[in-house]
Design an enzyme around this catalytic site. Structure first.
Site, short mmCIF file in Angstrom:
data_model
loop_
_atom_site.label_atom_id
_atom_site.label_comp_id
_atom_site.label_asym_id
_atom_site.label_seq_id
_atom_site.Cartn_x
_atom_site.Cartn_y
_atom_site.Cartn_z
N PRO A 96 0.84 -1.21 0.00
CA PRO A 96 0.00 0.00 0.00
C PRO A 96 0.87 1.26 0.00
O PRO A 96 1.87 1.32 0.71
CB PRO A 96 -0.78 -0.10 1.31
CG PRO A 96 -0.61 -1.48 1.79
CD PRO A 96 0.65 -2.02 1.19
N GLU A 97 0.51 2.21 -0.83
CA GLU A 97 1.20 3.50 -0.85
C GLU A 97 0.29 4.53 -0.18
O GLU A 97 -0.74 4.19 0.38
CB GLU A 97 1.55 3.88 -2.30
CG GLU A 97 2.45 2.82 -2.97
CD GLU A 97 2.84 3.18 -4.40
OE1 GLU A 97 2.89 4.37 -4.72
OE2 GLU A 97 3.11 2.25 -5.18
N HIS A 136 -5.16 -15.08 10.09
CA HIS A 136 -4.15 -14.03 10.22
C HIS A 136 -4.68 -12.76 10.87
O HIS A 136 -4.14 -11.69 10.68
CB HIS A 136 -3.55 -13.73 8.84
CG HIS A 136 -2.96 -14.94 8.18
ND1 HIS A 136 -1.82 -15.54 8.66
CD2 HIS A 136 -3.37 -15.68 7.13
CE1 HIS A 136 -1.53 -16.60 7.90
NE2 HIS A 136 -2.46 -16.70 6.97
N ARG A 151 1.28 -11.92 5.52
CA ARG A 151 2.74 -11.99 5.33
C ARG A 151 3.53 -11.39 6.48
O ARG A 151 4.74 -11.54 6.54
CB ARG A 151 3.10 -11.31 4.00
CG ARG A 151 2.47 -12.06 2.83
CD ARG A 151 2.75 -11.38 1.50
NE ARG A 151 4.18 -11.41 1.19
CZ ARG A 151 4.72 -10.82 0.12
NH1 ARG A 151 3.94 -10.15 -0.71
NH2 ARG A 151 5.99 -10.88 -0.11
N ARG A 195 20.98 14.98 -5.96
CA ARG A 195 20.76 13.53 -6.13
C ARG A 195 21.34 13.07 -7.46
O ARG A 195 20.86 13.44 -8.53
CB ARG A 195 19.25 13.22 -6.11
CG ARG A 195 18.57 13.63 -4.83
CD ARG A 195 18.66 12.56 -3.79
NE ARG A 195 18.40 13.10 -2.47
CZ ARG A 195 18.21 12.38 -1.39
NH1 ARG A 195 18.26 11.07 -1.47
NH2 ARG A 195 18.00 12.96 -0.23
#
Ligand SMILES: [Zn+2]
Length: 283
Positions: free
Chosen positions: A2-3, A100, A119, A162
């Site tokens: 998820p972002e 879970h 997970r 950068r």
């Protein structure tokens, strides 16, 4: 994983059931997720009132009236879903416990909030609210892309040193919080910037153009309930649908959607992650 839009969507879905409500009891069904849970987590949560439910980057922050804040990360596959909401927004009854379901919040209003994570890359920790910005997970994070600290002059300065590809620089959580692989691909596509270009070599004008595009892509994704690829679900169990709006991500071999472009979307690997872009119009 998820972002920002997916985490914000989950936060918005949880807020009506949690914000301003007491956690009557918290069940903590195992000692750890990615890291050990804090000492006596169940006892420290049980009886606490959630005074605010915020988000910082990909973390959901539940401020408690005990002076602590619960920090929640969904990891790769974590879900937080609500059942039995007394406000009537969620129509399903409490489901049977699943394998879970690692942490369950029984709210005084009758709602049940379940954290399920097959997970176990997710995480929870408790920190003093007043010291939250110093927490090791929170402290290194760069500015929120939807906040005022993220602006043209900031991004120009941040990228000017950068020496990495722009794709890699935008994934760096020190540069900007919450962007991941999907949304960086979409942002660079809309900006017409080749993901292999060195960040510091981009003109100030092109870097500045990224700021409103990042905001737009994230806002559109939040409005769509996020993107559901594998495990992600909204708090009511529904799928997000921004994945239907992808223009670059996961579209290898498809015609480019830029008006007048005859290119096809390519996939390359950068820093071990797939990058999707149009070699013809992203320069
Ligand atoms: Zn193109």
């Amino acid at each position: 994983m998820p972002e920002l839009p997916e985490v914000e969507t989950v936060r918005r879905g949880l807020a009506p059931s949690m914000e301003g409500h007491v956690i009557t009891r918290a069940d903590v069904n195992r000692p750890d997720l990615r890291w050990p849970f804090p000492d006596s987590m169940a006892a420290r949560l049980s009886g606490a009132k959630v005074t605010g439910l915020r988000r910082r980057s990909k973390y959901i922050l539940a401020d408690l009236d005990t002076g602590e804040t619960l920090i929640i990360h969904l990891g790769m596959s974590g879900r937080m879903t609500v059942s039995g909401d007394p406000l009537g927004q969620f129509h399903h009854d409490h489901p049977a416990p699943e394998k879970h379901d690692h942490v369950v919040f029984h709210m005084a209003n009758g709602a049940r909030v379940t954290f399920n994570d097959a997970r176990r890359f997710g995480a929870m920790d408790l920190a003093e609210t007043a010291q939250l910005e110093e927490h090791w997970l929170i402290k290194p994070i760069g500015p929120e892309p939807l906040g005022n600290d993220f602006n043209e002059s900031y991004l120009i300065a941040a990228l000017s040193t950068r020496n990495t590809p722009i794709k890699t620089a935008l994934l760096d959580q020190h540069v900007v919080a919450g962007l991941g692989n999907i949304y960086v691909c979409e942002v660079l596509f809309r900006a017409g910037i080749n993901p292999k270009r060195k960040a510091r070599d981009l003109s100030d004008k092109r870097v500045a153009s990224l700021v409103p595009i990042i905001r737009d892509v994230l806002a559109e994704a939040i409005n769509a309930g996020g993107s559901s690829l594998k495990d992600y679900r909204q708090a009511d169990g529904e799928l997000g649908y921004f994945q239907h709006g992808f223009q670059a991500y996961d579209r290898e071999g498809h015609p480019c959607q830029t008006y007048g472009c005859t290119g096809k979307i390519s996939r390359i690997t950068q820093s071990g992650r797939s990058t999707f872009y149009c070699p013809k119009c992203q320069r």
